[in-house]
Design a protein around this motif. Structure first.
Motif, PDB file in Angstrom:
ATOM      1  N   ARG A  13       0.806  -1.219   0.000  1.00  0.00           N
ATOM      2  CA  ARG A  13       0.000   0.000   0.000  1.00  0.00           C
ATOM      3  C   ARG A  13       0.842   1.275   0.000  1.00  0.00           C
ATOM      4  NH1 ARG A  13      -5.535   0.445   1.461  1.00  0.00           N
ATOM      5  NH2 ARG A  13      -6.194   2.626   1.739  1.00  0.00           N
ATOM      6  N   VAL A  14       1.898   1.299   0.785  1.00  0.00           N
ATOM      7  CA  VAL A  14       2.719   2.514   0.891  1.00  0.00           C
ATOM      8  C   VAL A  14       3.275   2.898  -0.478  1.00  0.00           C
ATOM      9  CG1 VAL A  14       4.822   3.517   1.848  1.00  0.00           C
ATOM     10  CG2 VAL A  14       3.301   2.167   3.313  1.00  0.00           C
ATOM     11  N   LYS A  15       3.817   1.921  -1.201  1.00  0.00           N
ATOM     12  CA  LYS A  15       4.387   2.191  -2.528  1.00  0.00           C
ATOM     13  C   LYS A  15       3.302   2.597  -3.514  1.00  0.00           C
ATOM     14  CE  LYS A  15       7.558   0.145  -5.939  1.00  0.00           C
ATOM     15  NZ  LYS A  15       8.668   1.098  -5.736  1.00  0.00           N
ATOM     16  N   LEU A  16       2.149   1.927  -3.451  1.00  0.00           N
ATOM     17  CA  LEU A  16       1.049   2.257  -4.353  1.00  0.00           C
ATOM     18  C   LEU A  16       0.554   3.683  -4.125  1.00  0.00           C
ATOM     19  CD1 LEU A  16      -1.011  -1.063  -4.209  1.00  0.00           C
ATOM     20  CD2 LEU A  16       0.214  -0.172  -6.195  1.00  0.00           C
ATOM     21  N   VAL A  17       0.357   4.030  -2.872  1.00  0.00           N
ATOM     22  CA  VAL A  17      -0.138   5.371  -2.547  1.00  0.00           C
ATOM     23  C   VAL A  17       0.859   6.434  -2.978  1.00  0.00           C
ATOM     24  CG1 VAL A  17      -0.675   6.926  -0.629  1.00  0.00           C
ATOM     25  CG2 VAL A  17      -1.648   4.641  -0.676  1.00  0.00           C
ATOM     26  N   ARG A  18       2.111   6.123  -2.864  1.00  0.00           N
ATOM     27  CA  ARG A  18       3.151   7.098  -3.172  1.00  0.00           C
ATOM     28  C   ARG A  18       3.357   7.300  -4.668  1.00  0.00           C
ATOM     29  NH1 ARG A  18       8.905   7.303   0.015  1.00  0.00           N
ATOM     30  NH2 ARG A  18       9.641   9.269  -0.849  1.00  0.00           N
ATOM     31  N   ASP A  38     -18.347   5.659  -7.418  1.00  0.00           N
ATOM     32  CA  ASP A  38     -16.977   5.346  -6.987  1.00  0.00           C
ATOM     33  C   ASP A  38     -15.998   6.368  -7.551  1.00  0.00           C
ATOM     34  OD1 ASP A  38     -17.827   2.970  -5.730  1.00  0.00           O
ATOM     35  OD2 ASP A  38     -17.657   1.855  -7.608  1.00  0.00           O
ATOM     36  N   ILE A  39     -16.148   6.642  -8.829  1.00  0.00           N
ATOM     37  CA  ILE A  39     -15.230   7.564  -9.501  1.00  0.00           C
ATOM     38  C   ILE A  39     -15.335   8.964  -8.899  1.00  0.00           C
ATOM     39  CG2 ILE A  39     -14.734   8.707 -11.704  1.00  0.00           C
ATOM     40  CD1 ILE A  39     -15.537   6.042 -13.044  1.00  0.00           C
ATOM     41  N   GLU A  40     -16.540   9.380  -8.586  1.00  0.00           N
ATOM     42  CA  GLU A  40     -16.722  10.699  -7.968  1.00  0.00           C
ATOM     43  C   GLU A  40     -16.056  10.756  -6.605  1.00  0.00           C
ATOM     44  OE1 GLU A  40     -20.285  13.807  -6.654  1.00  0.00           O
ATOM     45  OE2 GLU A  40     -20.772  11.959  -7.723  1.00  0.00           O
ATOM     46  N   ASP A  41     -16.200   9.681  -5.837  1.00  0.00           N
ATOM     47  CA  ASP A  41     -15.565   9.623  -4.511  1.00  0.00           C
ATOM     48  C   ASP A  41     -14.050   9.736  -4.617  1.00  0.00           C
ATOM     49  OD1 ASP A  41     -17.993   9.358  -3.261  1.00  0.00           O
ATOM     50  OD2 ASP A  41     -17.876   7.173  -3.060  1.00  0.00           O
ATOM     51  N   ILE A  42     -13.495   9.138  -5.657  1.00  0.00           N
ATOM     52  CA  ILE A  42     -12.031   9.152  -5.830  1.00  0.00           C
ATOM     53  C   ILE A  42     -11.548  10.502  -6.355  1.00  0.00           C
ATOM     54  CG2 ILE A  42     -10.106   8.139  -7.119  1.00  0.00           C
ATOM     55  CD1 ILE A  42     -11.823   5.503  -7.151  1.00  0.00           C
ATOM     56  N   THR A  43     -12.164  10.964  -7.435  1.00  0.00           N
ATOM     57  CA  THR A  43     -11.690  12.182  -8.088  1.00  0.00           C
ATOM     58  C   THR A  43     -11.985  13.449  -7.295  1.00  0.00           C
ATOM     59  OG1 THR A  43     -13.728  12.304  -9.402  1.00  0.00           O
ATOM     60  CG2 THR A  43     -11.838  11.155 -10.382  1.00  0.00           C
ATOM     61  N   SER A  44     -12.888  13.368  -6.330  1.00  0.00           N
ATOM     62  CA  SER A  44     -13.191  14.549  -5.511  1.00  0.00           C
ATOM     63  C   SER A  44     -12.104  14.835  -4.492  1.00  0.00           C
ATOM     64  CB  SER A  44     -14.532  14.374  -4.793  1.00  0.00           C
ATOM     65  OG  SER A  44     -14.480  13.290  -3.871  1.00  0.00           O
ATOM     66  N   GLU A  45     -11.245  13.868  -4.258  1.00  0.00           N
ATOM     67  CA  GLU A  45     -10.119  14.086  -3.344  1.00  0.00           C
ATOM     68  C   GLU A  45      -9.131  15.066  -3.974  1.00  0.00           C
ATOM     69  OE1 GLU A  45     -10.089  13.090  -0.380  1.00  0.00           O
ATOM     70  OE2 GLU A  45     -11.514  11.443  -0.301  1.00  0.00           O
ATOM     71  N   GLU A  46      -8.465  15.846  -3.155  1.00  0.00           N
ATOM     72  CA  GLU A  46      -7.611  16.926  -3.667  1.00  0.00           C
ATOM     73  C   GLU A  46      -6.232  16.445  -4.104  1.00  0.00           C
ATOM     74  OE1 GLU A  46      -7.432  20.197  -1.008  1.00  0.00           O
ATOM     75  OE2 GLU A  46      -9.574  20.612  -1.079  1.00  0.00           O
ATOM     76  N   ALA A  48      -2.986  13.657  -4.917  1.00  0.00           N
ATOM     77  CA  ALA A  48      -2.765  12.357  -5.548  1.00  0.00           C
ATOM     78  C   ALA A  48      -2.757  11.249  -4.508  1.00  0.00           C
ATOM     79  CB  ALA A  48      -1.451  12.373  -6.321  1.00  0.00           C
ATOM     80  N   ARG A  49      -2.187  11.532  -3.362  1.00  0.00           N
ATOM     81  CA  ARG A  49      -2.129  10.541  -2.288  1.00  0.00           C
ATOM     82  C   ARG A  49      -3.533  10.184  -1.792  1.00  0.00           C
ATOM     83  NH1 ARG A  49       1.854   8.891   1.257  1.00  0.00           N
ATOM     84  NH2 ARG A  49       3.290  10.360   0.294  1.00  0.00           N
ATOM     85  N   GLU A  50      -4.380  11.189  -1.617  1.00  0.00           N
ATOM     86  CA  GLU A  50      -5.747  10.954  -1.139  1.00  0.00           C
ATOM     87  C   GLU A  50      -6.573  10.186  -2.168  1.00  0.00           C
ATOM     88  OE1 GLU A  50      -6.339  14.840   1.787  1.00  0.00           O
ATOM     89  OE2 GLU A  50      -6.684  15.026  -0.376  1.00  0.00           O
ATOM     90  N   LYS A  51      -6.347  10.460  -3.457  1.00  0.00           N
ATOM     91  CA  LYS A  51      -7.054   9.722  -4.506  1.00  0.00           C
ATOM     92  C   LYS A  51      -6.656   8.250  -4.488  1.00  0.00           C
ATOM     93  CE  LYS A  51      -7.666  13.620  -7.688  1.00  0.00           C
ATOM     94  NZ  LYS A  51      -7.332  14.191  -9.002  1.00  0.00           N
ATOM     95  N   ALA A  52      -5.365   8.007  -4.316  1.00  0.00           N
ATOM     96  CA  ALA A  52      -4.883   6.626  -4.265  1.00  0.00           C
ATOM     97  C   ALA A  52      -5.475   5.897  -3.059  1.00  0.00           C
ATOM     98  CB  ALA A  52      -3.358   6.602  -4.202  1.00  0.00           C
ATOM     99  N   GLU A  53      -5.500   6.566  -1.922  1.00  0.00           N
ATOM    100  CA  GLU A  53      -6.080   5.966  -0.712  1.00  0.00           C
ATOM    101  C   GLU A  53      -7.555   5.639  -0.931  1.00  0.00           C
ATOM    102  OE1 GLU A  53      -4.714   4.967   1.948  1.00  0.00           O
ATOM    103  OE2 GLU A  53      -2.972   6.170   2.506  1.00  0.00           O
ATOM    104  N   ALA A  54      -8.272   6.535  -1.589  1.00  0.00           N
ATOM    105  CA  ALA A  54      -9.699   6.318  -1.841  1.00  0.00           C
ATOM    106  C   ALA A  54      -9.917   5.095  -2.725  1.00  0.00           C
ATOM    107  CB  ALA A  54     -10.317   7.560  -2.482  1.00  0.00           C
ATOM    108  N   LEU A  55      -9.133   4.966  -3.794  1.00  0.00           N
ATOM    109  CA  LEU A  55      -9.268   3.815  -4.687  1.00  0.00           C
ATOM    110  C   LEU A  55      -8.979   2.515  -3.944  1.00  0.00           C
ATOM    111  CD1 LEU A  55      -9.586   2.399  -7.403  1.00  0.00           C
ATOM    112  CD2 LEU A  55      -7.196   2.984  -7.906  1.00  0.00           C
ATOM    113  N   LEU A  56      -7.905   2.488  -3.169  1.00  0.00           N
ATOM    114  CA  LEU A  56      -7.530   1.270  -2.460  1.00  0.00           C
ATOM    115  C   LEU A  56      -8.529   0.909  -1.364  1.00  0.00           C
ATOM    116  CD1 LEU A  56      -3.660   1.742  -2.182  1.00  0.00           C
ATOM    117  CD2 LEU A  56      -4.955   0.419  -3.861  1.00  0.00           C
ATOM    118  N   SER A  57      -9.270   1.888  -0.883  1.00  0.00           N
ATOM    119  CA  SER A  57     -10.306   1.621   0.116  1.00  0.00           C
ATOM    120  C   SER A  57     -11.575   1.058  -0.530  1.00  0.00           C
ATOM    121  CB  SER A  57     -10.647   2.907   0.880  1.00  0.00           C
ATOM    122  OG  SER A  57      -9.534   3.354   1.630  1.00  0.00           O
TER     123      SER A  57
END
Length: 210
Positions: A13-18, A38-46, A48-57
């Motif tokens: 996860r750490v490498k993916l998020v980064r 799902d896409i809205e939840d991901i892309t609404s994050e500000e 790149a790290r937060e978007k990655a976390e959202a997708l992995l969640s």
């Protein structure tokens, strides 16, 4: 998603998020595994790290096909990040040259000027070094270590791509001495082994292509 697949993603996860290009991964999965909500939840994050976390969640809630779909998208966009998952996903390995699009594979050696890097390599380098982190081992450390004037760092900090700005200033100051080899040496000392690994794989891929 099966437990062993969730655990494999967690362990990476750490490498993916980064490093993950989440927007491009999401684009590959759109209309299939990921719905518009799902896409809205991901892309609404500000960030790149937060978007990655959202997708992995979201992925673990998407059923048994989620893992393979994710790994396929990851393999197409960032082959090197998909490596730990290929066997579990039942997907064939990829060649080093496939880390980069054909149009991005040009001559690349330690003598290559940092402003002449292939577009995909330059883009990935900027993604990795632009990210803020608590260790301070991002573009600012590179800026200082190449000897650029500290009184200008605040102006660079305000740029949308401070890594690109740093490389441009370094090249303007040092010319051909602002080389890939020098950059790799600096990154080893910081240390940013993840960035060094990416650049060395890129050089290897270019040698294969040549």
């Amino acid at each position: 998603m099966e437990k062993r697949h969730r655990e494999l993603i967690v362990s990476n996860r750490v490498k993916l998020v980064r490093e993950m290009f989440t927007d491009r991964i999401v684009s590959k999965m759109r209309g299939g595994l990921l719905n518009e909500s799902d896409i809205e939840d991901i892309t609404s994050e500000e960030s790149a790290r937060e978007k990655a976390e959202a997708l992995l969640s979201i992925l673990p809630r998407k059923g048994p096909k989620a893992f393979v779909a994710f790994v396929k998208a990851l393999q197409e966009v960032q082959g090197y990040l998909s490596e730990p998952f290929l066997e579990e996903a039942g997907l064939p390995d990829i060649k080093e040259v496939d880390y980069f699009n054909d149009d991005a594979v040009v001559e690349m050696t330690e003598n290559t000027c940092v402003k002449n890097l292939p577009a995909n390599v330059h883009s990935r380098l900027c993604v990795l070094l632009n990210e803020d982190n608590v260790f301070g081992d991002n573009w600012e450390r590179v800026y200082r270590d190449v000897g650029l004037p500290i009184d200008r760092i605040d102006k660079v900090r305000c740029q949308s791509n401070p890594t690109d700005c740093t490389l441009t200033l370094w090249h303007g100051r040092m010319g051909s001495k602002a080389s890939l080899g020098s950059l790799i040496s600096i990154l080893r000392d910081i240390p940013r082994t993840d960035v060094v690994e990416m650049l060395e794989k890129a050089m290897h891929a270019c040698n294969i292509k040549a």
